[in-house]
Design a protein around this motif. Structure first.
Motif, PDB file in Angstrom:
ATOM      1  N   GLY A  73      45.666   3.844  41.656  1.00  0.00           N
ATOM      2  CA  GLY A  73      44.374   3.196  41.499  1.00  0.00           C
ATOM      3  C   GLY A  73      43.246   4.072  41.987  1.00  0.00           C
ATOM      4  N   PHE A  74      42.081   3.496  42.032  1.00  0.00           N
ATOM      5  CA  PHE A  74      40.862   4.202  42.406  1.00  0.00           C
ATOM      6  C   PHE A  74      40.883   4.537  43.891  1.00  0.00           C
ATOM      7  CE2 PHE A  74      36.379   4.587  43.433  1.00  0.00           C
ATOM      8  CZ  PHE A  74      35.880   5.283  42.359  1.00  0.00           C
ATOM      9  N   SER A  75      40.481   5.768  44.236  1.00  0.00           N
ATOM     10  CA  SER A  75      40.419   6.208  45.623  1.00  0.00           C
ATOM     11  C   SER A  75      38.970   6.498  45.995  1.00  0.00           C
ATOM     12  CB  SER A  75      41.267   7.464  45.812  1.00  0.00           C
ATOM     13  OG  SER A  75      41.047   8.018  47.082  1.00  0.00           O
ATOM     14  N   TRP A  76      38.435   5.713  46.929  1.00  0.00           N
ATOM     15  CA  TRP A  76      37.052   5.910  47.350  1.00  0.00           C
ATOM     16  C   TRP A  76      36.884   7.230  48.087  1.00  0.00           C
ATOM     17  CZ3 TRP A  76      32.908   3.776  45.541  1.00  0.00           C
ATOM     18  CH2 TRP A  76      33.006   2.537  44.926  1.00  0.00           C
ATOM     19  N   LYS A  77      37.878   7.636  48.866  1.00  0.00           N
ATOM     20  CA  LYS A  77      37.782   8.912  49.580  1.00  0.00           C
ATOM     21  C   LYS A  77      37.715  10.075  48.605  1.00  0.00           C
ATOM     22  CE  LYS A  77      40.246   7.214  53.607  1.00  0.00           C
ATOM     23  NZ  LYS A  77      41.479   7.294  54.380  1.00  0.00           N
ATOM     24  N   ALA A  78      38.511  10.001  47.546  1.00  0.00           N
ATOM     25  CA  ALA A  78      38.489  11.062  46.538  1.00  0.00           C
ATOM     26  C   ALA A  78      37.194  11.028  45.739  1.00  0.00           C
ATOM     27  CB  ALA A  78      39.681  10.932  45.598  1.00  0.00           C
ATOM     28  N   PHE A  79      36.584   9.857  45.598  1.00  0.00           N
ATOM     29  CA  PHE A  79      35.324   9.763  44.876  1.00  0.00           C
ATOM     30  C   PHE A  79      34.175  10.379  45.677  1.00  0.00           C
ATOM     31  CE2 PHE A  79      31.397   7.451  43.793  1.00  0.00           C
ATOM     32  CZ  PHE A  79      31.321   7.771  42.442  1.00  0.00           C
ATOM     33  N   VAL A  80      34.138  10.086  46.969  1.00  0.00           N
ATOM     34  CA  VAL A  80      33.039  10.579  47.793  1.00  0.00           C
ATOM     35  C   VAL A  80      33.201  12.069  48.123  1.00  0.00           C
ATOM     36  CG1 VAL A  80      31.853  10.283  49.998  1.00  0.00           C
ATOM     37  CG2 VAL A  80      32.639   8.287  48.740  1.00  0.00           C
ATOM     38  N   PHE A  81      34.410  12.493  48.439  1.00  0.00           N
ATOM     39  CA  PHE A  81      34.680  13.882  48.814  1.00  0.00           C
ATOM     40  C   PHE A  81      35.815  14.455  47.967  1.00  0.00           C
ATOM     41  CE2 PHE A  81      33.522  11.561  52.746  1.00  0.00           C
ATOM     42  CZ  PHE A  81      32.292  12.145  52.977  1.00  0.00           C
ATOM     43  N   PRO A  82      35.588  14.737  46.687  1.00  0.00           N
ATOM     44  CA  PRO A  82      36.706  15.140  45.830  1.00  0.00           C
ATOM     45  C   PRO A  82      37.395  16.434  46.255  1.00  0.00           C
ATOM     46  CG  PRO A  82      34.634  15.335  44.648  1.00  0.00           C
ATOM     47  CD  PRO A  82      34.338  14.704  45.960  1.00  0.00           C
ATOM     48  N   ALA A  83      36.646  17.476  46.550  1.00  0.00           N
ATOM     49  CA  ALA A  83      37.264  18.760  46.893  1.00  0.00           C
ATOM     50  C   ALA A  83      37.987  18.675  48.234  1.00  0.00           C
ATOM     51  CB  ALA A  83      36.213  19.861  46.916  1.00  0.00           C
ATOM     52  N   LEU A  84      37.380  18.039  49.213  1.00  0.00           N
ATOM     53  CA  LEU A  84      38.031  17.908  50.522  1.00  0.00           C
ATOM     54  C   LEU A  84      39.289  17.048  50.429  1.00  0.00           C
ATOM     55  CD1 LEU A  84      34.934  17.434  52.856  1.00  0.00           C
ATOM     56  CD2 LEU A  84      36.346  19.469  52.546  1.00  0.00           C
ATOM     57  N   TRP A  85      39.234  15.982  49.631  1.00  0.00           N
ATOM     58  CA  TRP A  85      40.414  15.133  49.452  1.00  0.00           C
ATOM     59  C   TRP A  85      41.553  15.942  48.831  1.00  0.00           C
ATOM     60  CZ3 TRP A  85      43.566  13.329  45.563  1.00  0.00           C
ATOM     61  CH2 TRP A  85      44.349  12.229  45.852  1.00  0.00           C
ATOM     62  N   MET A  86      41.233  16.751  47.842  1.00  0.00           N
ATOM     63  CA  MET A  86      42.270  17.566  47.187  1.00  0.00           C
ATOM     64  C   MET A  86      42.808  18.637  48.121  1.00  0.00           C
ATOM     65  SD  MET A  86      40.721  17.982  43.397  1.00  0.00           S
ATOM     66  CE  MET A  86      40.114  16.587  42.512  1.00  0.00           C
TER      67      MET A  86
ATOM     68  N   ARG B 231      46.704  19.153  49.573  1.00  0.00           N
ATOM     69  CA  ARG B 231      47.276  20.434  49.134  1.00  0.00           C
ATOM     70  C   ARG B 231      47.326  20.582  47.619  1.00  0.00           C
ATOM     71  NH1 ARG B 231      52.193  20.817  53.491  1.00  0.00           N
ATOM     72  NH2 ARG B 231      50.850  20.827  55.304  1.00  0.00           N
ATOM     73  N   LEU B 232      46.328  20.080  46.965  1.00  0.00           N
ATOM     74  CA  LEU B 232      46.174  20.278  45.525  1.00  0.00           C
ATOM     75  C   LEU B 232      45.208  21.457  45.341  1.00  0.00           C
ATOM     76  CD1 LEU B 232      45.782  16.533  44.535  1.00  0.00           C
ATOM     77  CD2 LEU B 232      47.788  17.959  44.156  1.00  0.00           C
ATOM     78  N   TRP B 233      45.708  22.662  45.587  1.00  0.00           N
ATOM     79  CA  TRP B 233      44.871  23.850  45.686  1.00  0.00           C
ATOM     80  C   TRP B 233      44.123  24.157  44.390  1.00  0.00           C
ATOM     81  CZ3 TRP B 233      44.824  23.854  50.557  1.00  0.00           C
ATOM     82  CH2 TRP B 233      45.977  23.752  51.323  1.00  0.00           C
ATOM     83  N   LEU B 234      44.799  24.173  43.277  1.00  0.00           N
ATOM     84  CA  LEU B 234      44.144  24.510  42.012  1.00  0.00           C
ATOM     85  C   LEU B 234      43.148  23.434  41.588  1.00  0.00           C
ATOM     86  CD1 LEU B 234      47.112  26.036  39.995  1.00  0.00           C
ATOM     87  CD2 LEU B 234      45.229  27.228  41.104  1.00  0.00           C
ATOM     88  N   HIS B 235      43.503  22.201  41.818  1.00  0.00           N
ATOM     89  CA  HIS B 235      42.582  21.108  41.500  1.00  0.00           C
ATOM     90  C   HIS B 235      41.321  21.204  42.365  1.00  0.00           C
ATOM     91  CE1 HIS B 235      46.437  19.532  40.019  1.00  0.00           C
ATOM     92  NE2 HIS B 235      45.707  18.858  39.148  1.00  0.00           N
ATOM     93  N   ALA B 236      41.505  21.537  43.637  1.00  0.00           N
ATOM     94  CA  ALA B 236      40.367  21.660  44.546  1.00  0.00           C
ATOM     95  C   ALA B 236      39.473  22.830  44.137  1.00  0.00           C
ATOM     96  CB  ALA B 236      40.850  21.834  45.979  1.00  0.00           C
ATOM     97  N   ALA B 237      40.094  23.945  43.753  1.00  0.00           N
ATOM     98  CA  ALA B 237      39.301  25.103  43.312  1.00  0.00           C
ATOM     99  C   ALA B 237      38.500  24.763  42.055  1.00  0.00           C
ATOM    100  CB  ALA B 237      40.217  26.290  43.056  1.00  0.00           C
TER     101      ALA B 237
END
Length: 165
Positions: A32-45, A49-55
């Protein structure tokens, strides 16, 4: 009600022998929807440890900020920035579960529950159900139960049709 994807690491004991080690190593990932990932997408990734997604998120956010600064490109930059945030919030947990599955984790179960505690209780419960008694009739003598005298044979409880009007 939310869905929880339940993953176990490679080499974990089987579910039938529920132990403290099995309980500690099992991961419950809420779909489902993640508010933490919405507010801070790169930091959440990065945290997950989603390195490529964060980059990719950092690069797209940088591009969006540069577009916002350019005259006439505010809408395009804002759309890219919003898209990165929404995509991270909606698909971040799927990327996390896929990364774990690619690393050898096993998808054990999918549970629908109101919260994490209920999902854990449902998954770890060992309620043994008694086998049901044989609910099927042993004597299926169709000719004995057929009471249709106008047309002999099987009628399955439906009125017979003998060709007349």
């Amino acid at each position: 009600m939310a869905s929880y994807l339940i993953l176990t690491p490679p080499g974990a004991p089987s579910r039938s022998a529920v132990s403290d080690r099995y309980r500690d190593e099992t991961r419950f990932i809420r779909d489902g929807f993640s508010w933490k990932a919405f507010v801070f997408p790169a930091l959440w990734m990065l945290y997950h440890r989603l390195w490529l997604h964060a980059a990719a998120a950092i690069l797209l956010q940088g591009l969006a900020v540069e577009l916002i600064r350019q005259p006439g490109f505010f809408a395009a930059g804002a759309a890219i920035l919003l898209a990165v945030h929404v995509l991270a919030a909606l698909e971040g947990r799927h990327a996390l579960s896929q990364r774990l599955i690619d690393r050898g984790w096993t998808m054990e179960n999918l549970v629908s529950a109101h919260d994490l505690a209920t999902a854990e209780q449902i998954h770890f419960s060992e309620v043994e159900q008694e086998p049901q008694q044989n609910i099927h009739s042993q004597n299926w003598d169709i000719t004995a139960t057929n009471t249709n005298t106008s047309r002999p044979g099987q009628s399955f409880g439906l009125p017979g049709y003998d060709g007349g009007r």
